[in-house]
Design an enzyme around this catalytic site. Structure first.
Site, PDB file in Angstrom:
ATOM      1  N   GLY A   1      48.949  33.172  48.776  1.00 52.88           N
ATOM      2  CA  GLY A   1      48.337  33.714  49.791  1.00 52.88           C
ATOM      3  C   GLY A   1      48.799  33.238  51.328  1.00 52.88           C
ATOM      4  O   GLY A   1      48.493  34.044  52.077  1.00 52.88           O
TER       5      GLY A   1
ATOM      6  N   GLU B   1      51.046  36.228  51.660  1.00 50.67           N
ATOM      7  CA  GLU B   1      50.259  37.463  52.430  1.00 50.67           C
ATOM      8  C   GLU B   1      49.517  37.256  53.666  1.00 50.67           C
ATOM      9  O   GLU B   1      49.627  38.477  54.258  1.00 50.67           O
ATOM     10  CB  GLU B   1      49.266  37.287  51.102  1.00 50.67           C
TER      11      GLU B   1
ATOM     12  N   GLU C   1      52.619  34.000  42.518  1.00 49.78           N
ATOM     13  CA  GLU C   1      51.176  33.918  41.776  1.00 49.78           C
ATOM     14  C   GLU C   1      51.572  34.123  40.044  1.00 49.78           C
ATOM     15  O   GLU C   1      50.850  33.404  39.347  1.00 49.78           O
ATOM     16  CB  GLU C   1      50.247  34.969  41.975  1.00 49.78           C
TER      17      GLU C   1
ATOM     18  N   ALA D   1      46.771  30.057  48.417  1.00 48.02           N
ATOM     19  CA  ALA D   1      45.417  29.809  48.137  1.00 48.02           C
ATOM     20  C   ALA D   1      45.227  28.507  47.348  1.00 48.02           C
ATOM     21  O   ALA D   1      46.262  28.105  46.689  1.00 48.02           O
ATOM     22  CB  ALA D   1      44.993  31.064  47.158  1.00 48.02           C
TER      23      ALA D   1
HETATM   24  N1  COA Z   1      46.555  24.674  46.478  1.00 52.96           N
HETATM   25  C1  COA Z   1      46.039  23.523  46.347  1.00 52.96           C
HETATM   26  N2  COA Z   1      46.765  22.512  46.671  1.00 52.96           N
HETATM   27  C2  COA Z   1      47.993  22.578  46.920  1.00 52.96           C
HETATM   28  C3  COA Z   1      48.643  23.803  46.964  1.00 52.96           C
HETATM   29  C4  COA Z   1      47.868  24.772  46.788  1.00 52.96           C
HETATM   30  N3  COA Z   1      48.301  25.989  46.723  1.00 52.96           N
HETATM   31  N4  COA Z   1      49.767  23.598  47.324  1.00 52.96           N
HETATM   32  C5  COA Z   1      50.142  21.978  47.357  1.00 52.96           C
HETATM   33  N5  COA Z   1      48.864  21.522  47.651  1.00 52.96           N
HETATM   34  C6  COA Z   1      48.697  20.098  47.433  1.00 52.96           C
HETATM   35  C7  COA Z   1      49.013  19.278  46.038  1.00 52.96           C
HETATM   36  O1  COA Z   1      48.364  19.475  45.164  1.00 52.96           O
HETATM   37  C8  COA Z   1      49.373  18.119  46.545  1.00 52.96           C
HETATM   38  O2  COA Z   1      47.991  17.495  46.696  1.00 52.96           O
HETATM   39  P1  COA Z   1      47.789  15.980  46.205  1.00 52.96           P
HETATM   40  O3  COA Z   1      48.667  14.925  47.149  1.00 52.96           O
HETATM   41  O4  COA Z   1      46.490  15.555  46.583  1.00 52.96           O
HETATM   42  O5  COA Z   1      48.303  15.781  45.072  1.00 52.96           O
HETATM   43  C9  COA Z   1      49.608  18.390  48.248  1.00 52.96           C
HETATM   44  O6  COA Z   1      49.290  19.606  48.413  1.00 52.96           O
HETATM   45  C10 COA Z   1      51.096  18.108  48.365  1.00 52.96           C
HETATM   46  O7  COA Z   1      51.809  19.049  47.433  1.00 52.96           O
HETATM   47  P2  COA Z   1      52.922  18.475  46.478  1.00 52.96           P
HETATM   48  O8  COA Z   1      53.186  19.656  45.440  1.00 52.96           O
HETATM   49  O9  COA Z   1      52.807  17.232  45.939  1.00 52.96           O
HETATM   50  O10 COA Z   1      54.337  18.814  47.439  1.00 52.96           O
HETATM   51  P3  COA Z   1      55.652  19.013  47.293  1.00 52.96           P
HETATM   52  O11 COA Z   1      56.374  18.596  48.541  1.00 52.96           O
HETATM   53  O12 COA Z   1      56.317  18.330  46.046  1.00 52.96           O
HETATM   54  O13 COA Z   1      55.800  20.736  46.712  1.00 52.96           O
HETATM   55  C11 COA Z   1      55.189  22.965  47.307  1.00 52.96           C
HETATM   56  C12 COA Z   1      55.366  21.607  47.795  1.00 52.96           C
HETATM   57  C13 COA Z   1      54.511  23.995  48.104  1.00 52.96           C
HETATM   58  C14 COA Z   1      56.573  23.345  46.649  1.00 52.96           C
HETATM   59  C15 COA Z   1      54.484  22.857  45.868  1.00 52.96           C
HETATM   60  O14 COA Z   1      53.128  22.074  46.178  1.00 52.96           O
HETATM   61  C16 COA Z   1      53.737  24.153  45.308  1.00 52.96           C
HETATM   62  O15 COA Z   1      54.525  24.770  44.624  1.00 52.96           O
HETATM   63  N6  COA Z   1      52.499  24.402  45.698  1.00 52.96           N
HETATM   64  C17 COA Z   1      51.879  25.584  45.096  1.00 52.96           C
HETATM   65  C18 COA Z   1      52.539  26.959  45.633  1.00 52.96           C
HETATM   66  C19 COA Z   1      51.716  28.297  45.068  1.00 52.96           C
HETATM   67  O16 COA Z   1      52.028  28.371  44.085  1.00 52.96           O
HETATM   68  N7  COA Z   1      51.036  28.957  45.887  1.00 52.96           N
HETATM   69  C20 COA Z   1      50.424  30.206  45.412  1.00 52.96           C
HETATM   70  C21 COA Z   1      49.026  29.978  45.362  1.00 52.96           C
HETATM   71  S1  COA Z   1      48.253  31.473  45.347  1.00 52.96           S
END
Ligand code: COA
Length: 257
Positions: free
Chosen positions: A110, A113, A133, A65
């Site tokens: 999400g 999910e 989460e 999400a």
């Molecule tokens: N919501 C909003 N934006 C997200 C996102 C999310 N769930 N996951 C990634 N993004 C965005 C980042 O903010 C970043 O945006 P920016 O370039 O404008 O800063 C872009 O996507 C790339 O992500 P980044 O974190 O820089 O890439 P990475 O390769 O270093 O890491 C992940 C990738 C997936 C490991 C990391 O983004 C992450 O942990 N995301 C959250 C996952 C999460 O907790 N999801 C559950 C949400 S309910």
């Protein structure tokens, strides 16, 4: 119909719904969820006999999400947000033909999910998946507390949700979360082949088989989903939710109370 961050493509009777927000690793925001709902309705109305859900690009299925959107939500809005995600997951689960999640990268929160709301999950070997989460100060809010234990068993689900574990594809397959793991470059062909096999089966019997399997968890799962939705929304506005999401947006580790 077309949508800014969702595509619906057809190959014969197989529909493919692609979430296409690569700048945010296909994270789901309100317009994307609404578009997914509309695309699922369109695919069902137009007689899809199998549906594939996947994410655009090479890195992510759906990274979760949209955390930036959720960061400042208060409980009433979080309740609506939870309902919207539940509605899409429920529409996937109730889709009148088999659904396959082609998990081609990150599938967190999400994203995990939505994959679990599909009938089958095929993953590329570099995929990572988890209900992560807890590290944002919230809980799975789109069905994870119910569908994860169903797929992987109670103990493993508790570990995954309590620790926010991110499983690699092989571990996820061993746990029961993926039915099949293939080389990254083979994912599309494998899923296409599976979808074509499913689409060639008798559609009415297929729908009945799916509905009969789904009946198994109608009662307790429905009650669990309602409970989850309320609990999820109630966490918005807590210091840990604010800290968890702010830390993600500010690219630092959270400090929980
Ligand atoms: N919501 C909003 N934006 C997200 C996102 C999310 N769930 N996951 C990634 N993004 C965005 C980042 O903010 C970043 O945006 P920016 O370039 O404008 O800063 C872009 O996507 C790339 O992500 P980044 O974190 O820089 O890439 P990475 O390769 O270093 O890491 C992940 C990738 C997936 C490991 C990391 O983004 C992450 O942990 N995301 C959250 C996952 C999460 O907790 N999801 C559950 C949400 S309910």
């Amino acid at each position: 119909m077309s949508w800014e961050t969702v595509q619906l493509d057809w190959d014969g009777a197989v529909a493919t719904l692609t979430v296409d927000r690569p700048d945010a690793l296909n994270a789901l925001n309100v317009p994307t969820l609404e578009a997914m709902g509309e695309a699922l309705t369109e695919a069902a109305d137009d007689g899809a006999r199998a549906l594939v859900l996947t994410g655009a690009g090479d890195d992510a299925f759906i990274a979760g999400a949209d955390i930036a959107y959720m960061q400042d939500l208060e409980t009433p809005k979080a309740q609506e947000w939870g309902e919207l995600g539940h509605d899409v997951a429920d529409a996937l689960e109730a889709f009148p033909a088999p659904t396959i999640a082609a998990v081609n990268g990150y599938a967190f929160g999400g994203g995990c999910e939505m994959a679990m709301a599909c009938d089958l999950r095929v993953a590329s070997e570099s995929a990572l998946i988890g209900n992560t989460e807890i590290d944002l100060g919230i809980i799975p809010g789109w069905g994870g507390t119910q569908r994860l234990p169903e797929l992987v068993g109670d103990e493993t689900a508790r570990r995954m949700i309590f620790l926010g574990e991110r499983l690699d594809a092989e571990s996820a397959a061993e746990a029961g979360l993926f039915g099949e793991v293939v080389a990254d470059e083979d994912l599309e062909d494998t899923v296409t082949d599976l979808a074509e096999q499913l689409a060639a089966k008798p559609a009415v019997a297929m729908r009945a088989a799916k509905q009969a399997i789904n009946q198994r968890h109608e009662g307790p799962q429905a009650a669990g989903l309602t409970y989850e939705q309320r609990a999820f929304a109630s966490l918005f506005g807590t210091p840990d939710q604010r800290e968890g999401m702010t830390a993600f947006v500010e690219n630092r580790d959270p400090e929980f109370e």
